[in-house]
Design a protein around this motif. Structure first.
Motif, short mmCIF file in Angstrom:
data_model
loop_
_atom_site.label_atom_id
_atom_site.label_comp_id
_atom_site.label_asym_id
_atom_site.label_seq_id
_atom_site.Cartn_x
_atom_site.Cartn_y
_atom_site.Cartn_z
N SER A 107 0.82 -1.23 0.00
CA SER A 107 0.00 0.00 0.00
C SER A 107 0.85 1.27 0.00
O SER A 107 0.48 2.27 -0.61
N GLU A 108 2.03 1.23 0.67
CA GLU A 108 2.88 2.42 0.66
C GLU A 108 3.29 2.78 -0.77
O GLU A 108 3.36 3.94 -1.13
N LYS A 109 3.56 1.73 -1.55
CA LYS A 109 3.98 1.96 -2.93
C LYS A 109 2.80 2.44 -3.77
O LYS A 109 2.94 3.28 -4.66
N ALA A 110 1.63 1.89 -3.47
CA ALA A 110 0.43 2.26 -4.22
C ALA A 110 0.09 3.74 -4.04
O ALA A 110 -0.46 4.37 -4.94
N ILE A 111 0.43 4.29 -2.88
CA ILE A 111 0.19 5.73 -2.67
C ILE A 111 0.91 6.51 -3.76
O ILE A 111 0.33 7.38 -4.42
N GLU A 112 2.17 6.13 -4.01
CA GLU A 112 2.96 6.78 -5.04
C GLU A 112 2.37 6.54 -6.44
O GLU A 112 2.16 7.46 -7.21
N LYS A 113 2.10 5.27 -6.71
CA LYS A 113 1.68 4.89 -8.05
C LYS A 113 0.32 5.49 -8.42
O LYS A 113 0.14 5.96 -9.55
N ILE A 114 -0.60 5.45 -7.49
CA ILE A 114 -1.94 5.98 -7.80
C ILE A 114 -1.89 7.50 -7.97
O ILE A 114 -2.53 8.07 -8.85
N SER A 115 -1.07 8.16 -7.13
CA SER A 115 -0.92 9.61 -7.27
C SER A 115 -0.37 9.94 -8.65
O SER A 115 -0.84 10.86 -9.33
N GLU A 116 0.64 9.18 -9.05
CA GLU A 116 1.27 9.38 -10.35
C GLU A 116 0.24 9.22 -11.48
O GLU A 116 0.14 10.02 -12.39
N TRP A 117 -0.52 8.14 -11.34
CA TRP A 117 -1.52 7.79 -12.34
C TRP A 117 -2.57 8.91 -12.46
O TRP A 117 -2.93 9.34 -13.56
N MET A 118 -3.00 9.44 -11.32
CA MET A 118 -3.98 10.52 -11.31
C MET A 118 -3.40 11.78 -11.96
O MET A 118 -4.06 12.48 -12.70
N GLU A 119 -2.12 12.02 -11.67
CA GLU A 119 -1.46 13.20 -12.24
C GLU A 119 -1.37 13.06 -13.75
O GLU A 119 -1.65 14.00 -14.49
N ASN A 120 -1.01 11.85 -14.22
CA ASN A 120 -0.90 11.62 -15.66
C ASN A 120 -2.24 11.80 -16.35
O ASN A 120 -2.31 12.28 -17.47
N LYS A 121 -3.28 11.39 -15.67
CA LYS A 121 -4.62 11.53 -16.26
C LYS A 121 -5.19 12.94 -16.06
O LYS A 121 -6.34 13.20 -16.38
N LYS A 122 -4.36 13.81 -15.47
CA LYS A 122 -4.77 15.19 -15.18
C LYS A 122 -6.03 15.22 -14.30
O LYS A 122 -6.89 16.07 -14.46
N ASN A 123 -6.09 14.27 -13.43
CA ASN A 123 -7.27 14.18 -12.60
C ASN A 123 -6.93 14.41 -11.13
O ASN A 123 -7.75 14.21 -10.25
N GLY A 124 -5.69 14.79 -10.91
CA GLY A 124 -5.29 15.01 -9.53
C GLY A 124 -3.88 15.51 -9.46
O GLY A 124 -3.22 15.66 -10.48
N LYS A 125 -3.46 15.81 -8.26
CA LYS A 125 -2.15 16.38 -8.07
C LYS A 125 -1.67 16.09 -6.66
O LYS A 125 -2.47 16.18 -5.72
N ARG A 126 -0.41 15.72 -6.56
CA ARG A 126 0.12 15.56 -5.20
C ARG A 126 0.12 16.91 -4.52
O ARG A 126 0.46 17.92 -5.16
N SER A 127 -0.23 16.95 -3.27
CA SER A 127 -0.27 18.26 -2.61
C SER A 127 0.00 18.14 -1.13
O SER A 127 -0.04 17.07 -0.55
#
Length: 826
Positions: free
Chosen positions: A393-413
């Motif tokens: 799950s720790e890794k998924a935090i990174e991966k899902i954030s990345e994925w959302m950023e790529n889809k322009k549907n989110g941003k790490r903040s």
RNA sequence: GCGAAAGUGGCGGAACUGGCAGACGCGCUGGACUUAGAAUCCAGUGCCCUUACGGGUGUAGGGGUUCAAAUCCCCUCUUUCGCACCA
């Protein structure tokens, strides 16, 4: 007979004033020391808490003066604000009149105690010459986009038609008329302190701040790292942003909850069949106490809006609810709810029968919907999460954030718990906010040259229900600085925290009428070397002041990063275990005690009774003890004066002397060492004073006679001469008097601190404590050079050791050099 | 509720970096001085047992680590401060 403290204290106060001892001269080239105590609200009386606080500061100031510093110790008044306004209403007068009367009284009391202030620098925040610069700073912040207006909620009493402070609206009841308080939405001015959140988290530039204050500030700012994710609304071209620190759980998001204050609710409820229930619910929640509302124990309640959002990772339709456990102030006022992995969501989902889906498995993979008694909030292995399954799950935090950023549907903040600072007050007695409203030009700041916007005096306090300034037509009606047409002034005044956020800088250059202070002069004095005040200011005042400092640095007025290098948070004065207050009837009047025993006694008691950061319990008998001590010192010097003046000051350090005299000399030098260290390093005046008392006992026990040889007379003289020196920070008037009695020229403050000779502190014999199984059984005195082997031998020779070890076997022997021996037997 | 601290004799408090618990002061007890009181000075004073010698016990409560714990770790209780309009 009591020592004549009244004569002594009057005399030296006059002397200090006449010689301008505490007035700082800029030509003075000695190193600077800026000592600041939090300035008081001038209530017209000083209570014991003030005396305690300012006695600590004054002791530090005097000590530093003797150490050769150019000490700046200013004093002023935090004179604006609600208490001053209420005081005037109560006395049927005007705050300007009552406040200045109270300042007068407060100043008199300060002077009667003899605190060493530079009175030429006195300031009051309600002076036009002061608040002019509040307005100036406001405009500078405005120009930097650090000030904005937004609507927010205030406590409102519908009957009094007035805004209430939290303390006036306890339990949701108006303090005056006992009506139910409601939350009213109004436009208010805010300062973007959050722009500085990251830098405010950096506490590395302090020398000595209490760790707990730093921790409290860190928690107050509350940084959390996460991801903003947009949830599109079903059937609407709109998105709801949510902030989450657990993007790894997003596949388990089965519903969404908005804060009752969320602006989108207005839109959503339009199409909802249960519009009325929603309105009722929202109104109820908004008017609830926020602390109670968000408490973990409060039952989570909510209502369905009738609308749905789309979970962007799997396209699922999820219901949008409104709930009491989400607040508008944090994040975006909306949360994605993952009942399987968040306890609040779990409780909410159980109550309203919302679906729960496990998306993080524990290592044993034993979680099932049936066996779950509470949310699983720890890390684990991803499941039910499509392409992320089986990932940590720790890794998924990174991966899902990345994925959302790529889809322009989110941003790490990064989000902070810290909120922007609301500085609007709908009250009279404060700094007018320098803004006008023009129909043509909108919001227009007053140009700098036209400052100050003077607070009008012609107001009816306590009569009108709303802000009294609204009724002052000549104030409200003005012209627009831009276009010259008729315009209206802002009638809100500033939070008094604004005043106290930079007063430390004004003290450096209090008479400046061109600028808040001169850059060069501020650079000379700042940062404050020692700041002293109550722990209750740990988060708010101290953070606001730090923020101001950084802002003023950024516009080029300061060259330092922090305002206060060292901080001491002192305790309060209690009686019968409670804070002194009129309502409890446990107030001790400082004036009465000072008249009876003198200011030196009161200072001495305050400093002696407990360490500075702890509360002081007031004790009438304890004060007498402090008085008795000062009397004993005075009597000693008085009686031995002639003998001492006929004794030599210096002696041969290597002369053979009796053990008793050696002890006396040891006491003299040890006391100097102890008092110096306690005062300088930790400001533990209680133990410093205890050491002086102990020395007094030692000196009193030493019998003298007229025929004593010269060396003995000199050592005896030395043992007494240190009293005025060591007492100067704590009992300054008496110290000056004794110093003069012993044939020295005043002022003792200019005579330098005193040093000790390490040579006289060397002990040739050491006492070892002998323990058997950790219990104290005996002691042996040995020469300091005795070897471990010899000590071991001496230990077993000891009759006590033989007694307790008889018939037992020795398991172990521990020898701690210069301290103790522990024999383990069985 | 959340965040931060604190808890040692009858009372305020002391105890370096884990090494003699209770420094110093108040109060109390006894004594000296005094016509008497106040003030001052001297002695004693954690608690329990003992005429004494001596012994046991003790740092909010419970558990643990250690030769040794007021001090370090875990749990519980109590009190104080702050929670954004009190300053």
């Amino acid at each position: 007979m009591e020592y004549p403290f009244q004569n002594i204290e009057n005399r030296w106060r006059k002397y200090w004033e006449r010689e301008k001892l505490f007035y700082v001269n800029m030509e003075d080239t000695r190193p600077k020391f800026y000592l600041l105590s939090m300035f008081p609200y001038p209530s017209g009386e000083l209570h014991m808490g003030h005396i305690s606080n300012y006695s600590i500061a004054d002791a530090v100031a005097r000590f530093k003066m003797m150490k050769g510093f150019k000490v700046l110790q200013p004093m002023g008044y935090d004179a604006f604000g609600m208490p001053a306004e209420n005081f005037a209403i109560k006395h049927n007068s005007h705050p300007k009149i009552t406040t200045y009367q109270n300042i007068e009284k407060t100043r008199k009391l300060f002077k009667s105690i003899g605190f060493g202030y530079d009175w030429d620098r006195e300031i009051a925040t309600c002076d036009e010459e002061y608040y002019h610069w509040n307005q100036w700073i406001f405009l500078k912040m405005y120009a930097q986009n650090l000030i904005y207006k937004k609507s927010s909620f205030v406590n409102w009493c519908p009957k009094c038609e007035t805004v209430l402070a939290n303390e006036q609206a306890e339990n949701g009841i108006c303090w005056r008329c006992e009506s139910k308080v409601v939350q009213k939405e109004i436009e208010q001015w805010f300062v973007k302190i959050t722009n500085y959140a990251e830098e405010l988290l950096d506490h590395s530039k302090f020398d000595n701040w209490p760790e707990r204050v730093i921790t409290m500030q860190k928690n107050w700012i509350g940084k959390s790292i996460g991801t903003d994710i947009n949830f599109p609304l079903e059937n609407m071209n709109e998105k709801i942003p949510v902030f989450t620190t657990r993007p790894d759980t997003i596949f388990g998001c089965t519903y969404m909850v908005l804060a009752a204050e969320h602006p989108l609710i207005k839109k959503l409820k339009k199409d909802s069949p249960n519009k009325k229930e929603i309105d009722k619910f929202v109104e109820k929640i908004i008017n609830e106490d926020k602390i109670v509302r968000t408490s973990e124990e409060t039952e989570k309640v909510g209502i369905f809006t009738g609308s749905y959002a789309i979970n962007p990772v799997n396209g699922e339709k999820i219901p949008i609810w409104i709930g009491n456990y989400v607040v508008m102030e944090y994040g975006s006022g909306a949360v994605m709810c993952v009942p399987a992995h968040d306890q609040r969501d779990f409780e909410f989902a159980k109550k309203y029968n919302l679906p729960v889906r496990i998306v993080i498995q524990n290592l044993e993979k034993s979680l099932t919907l049936k066996n779950m008694q509470s949310a699983y909030v720890d890390d684990g292995i991803m499941t039910n999460s499509q392409q992320f399954d089986d990932m940590k799950s720790e890794k998924a935090i990174e991966k899902i954030s990345e994925w959302m950023e790529n889809k322009k549907n989110g941003k790490r903040s990064v989000k902070y718990r810290l909120k922007d600072w609301g500085i609007s007050r709908q009250r009279y007695w404060g700094t007018p906010i320098p803004i006008v409203y023009c129909e043509k030009c909108g919001i227009v700041p007053i140009p700098e040259e036209q400052l100050p916007v003077t607070l009008p005096e012609n107001v009816q306090i306590g009569r009108s229900k709303q802000n009294p300034l609204l009724a002052v037509e000549e104030f409200v009606n003005t012209t627009c600085p831009k276009c010259g047409n008729a315009a209206k002034r802002e009638t809100d005044t500033m939070d008094t925290f604004f005043d106290s956020s930079w007063y430390y800088a004004r003290f450096c250059d209090p008479k400046n009428d061109k600028m808040p202070f001169d850059k060069k002069i501020a650079a000379h004095w700042l940062p404050v070397d020692q700041y002293i005040g109550g722990i209750e200011h740990a988060c708010m005042h101290l953070l606001y002041a730090r923020f101001f400092h950084k802002f003023l640095r950024d516009i080029g007025l300061f060259n330092s990063d922090e305002p206060f290098t060292n901080l001491l948070t002192q305790g309060m004065v209690t009686k019968d275990g409670a804070k002194m207050s009129k309502s409890k009837g446990n107030v001790v009047e400082p004036k009465y005690i000072i008249d009876r025993y003198g200011s030196d006694t009161v200072r001495g008691f305050m400093l002696f009774s407990s360490p500075p950061e702890k509360d002081v319990e007031w004790n009438d008998e304890g004060v007498k003890g402090a008085f008795r001590f000062l009397n004993r010192v005075w009597n000693l010097v008085q009686k031995k004066k002639d003998f001492l003046l006929n004794s030599p000051k210096i002696y041969d350090e290597n002369a053979e002397i009796s053990p008793e005299l050696k002890k006396l000399r040891y006491s003299t030098h040890y006391t100097i060492k102890k008092v110096t260290a306690d005062t300088e390093k930790t400001m533990q005046f209680n133990t410093a004073i205890a050491a002086i008392m102990e020395h007094l006992n030692n000196v009193s026990a030493y019998k003298i006679n007229e025929k004593m040889p010269k060396t003995e007379r000199a050592i005896y003289r030395e043992s007494i001469e240190i009293f005025p020196k060591l007492l100067a920070p704590f009992a300054p008037h008496l110290a000056e008097e004794l110093w003069e009695m012993l044939g020295h020229k005043p002022s003792i403050l200019e005579s330098g601190w005193i040093s000790f000779n390490e040579k006289f502190l060397v002990k040739n014999e050491i006492t070892y404590v002998i323990q058997i199984n950790g219990k104290l059984r005996s002691k042996i005195i040995v020469d300091k050079n005795t070897s471990k082997d010899e000590i071991e031998k001496l230990t077993f020779d000891d009759p006590k050791v033989q007694k307790y070890s008889a018939g037992k076997s020795i398991k172990k022997i521990i020898i701690v050099p210069k301290k103790l021996v522990n024999v383990v037997v069985k």
